[in-house]
Design a protein around this motif. Sequence first.
Motif, mmCIF file in Angstrom:
data_model
loop_
_atom_site.group_PDB
_atom_site.id
_atom_site.type_symbol
_atom_site.label_atom_id
_atom_site.label_comp_id
_atom_site.label_asym_id
_atom_site.label_seq_id
_atom_site.Cartn_x
_atom_site.Cartn_y
_atom_site.Cartn_z
ATOM 1 N N GLU A 113 0.966 -1.036 0.262
ATOM 2 C CA GLU A 113 0.148 -0.135 0.299
ATOM 3 C C GLU A 113 0.666 1.571 0.164
ATOM 4 O O GLU A 113 1.662 1.344 0.403
ATOM 5 N N PRO A 114 0.740 2.320 -0.581
ATOM 6 C CA PRO A 114 0.819 3.422 -0.680
ATOM 7 C C PRO A 114 1.359 4.597 0.481
ATOM 8 O O PRO A 114 0.392 4.553 0.919
ATOM 9 N N ILE A 115 2.181 4.980 1.247
ATOM 10 C CA ILE A 115 2.567 5.547 2.202
ATOM 11 C C ILE A 115 1.848 7.239 2.198
ATOM 12 O O ILE A 115 2.906 7.444 0.992
ATOM 13 N N TYR A 116 1.024 7.398 2.727
ATOM 14 C CA TYR A 116 0.599 9.093 1.952
ATOM 15 C C TYR A 116 1.623 10.188 3.754
ATOM 16 O O TYR A 116 0.931 8.843 4.298
ATOM 17 N N THR A 117 2.073 10.441 3.585
ATOM 18 C CA THR A 117 2.981 11.249 4.605
ATOM 19 C C THR A 117 2.266 12.938 4.099
ATOM 20 O O THR A 117 2.025 13.449 3.060
ATOM 21 N N ASP A 118 2.042 13.937 5.333
ATOM 22 C CA ASP A 118 1.492 15.055 5.427
ATOM 23 C C ASP A 118 2.437 16.660 5.341
ATOM 24 O O ASP A 118 3.492 15.895 5.962
ATOM 25 N N VAL A 119 2.428 16.677 4.636
ATOM 26 C CA VAL A 119 3.747 17.308 3.803
ATOM 27 C C VAL A 119 3.006 19.240 4.967
ATOM 28 O O VAL A 119 2.097 19.332 4.755
#
Length: 108
Positions: free
Chosen positions: A102-108
């Motif tokens: 699963e792609p890992i999304y981070t808040d920037v």
Amino acid sequence: MNQYKIFLYSIEMEPAKKTDDLNKYMADYMRKKYHENPKQHRRYKNSLNTKKKYVISDETWSKYGENLHAVVSLKELIDDLPDGYFEKFLMEYKTLNFKKKEPIYTDV
């Protein structure tokens, strides 16, 4: 003399108009056909491009059809493998199971 020039000019202009109409019709037709089944259309288009790049017999084309691109790509990948690896892969093919992470999304 003038009438002759006008006649030639009108003959030269007609095929251009027909060609433009035909191009527009074909573009609309292919767009409609693409939206009906994009995956099949993309495979067919890739196979036609592959047929242009490689020498493909009619027998091979009739056998693989729209999947020809995938077959040629697989053949090239198999040829790049070291000796024995493809046979090992075929023996383990049914037991191999890969899942994408699963792609890992981070808040920037």
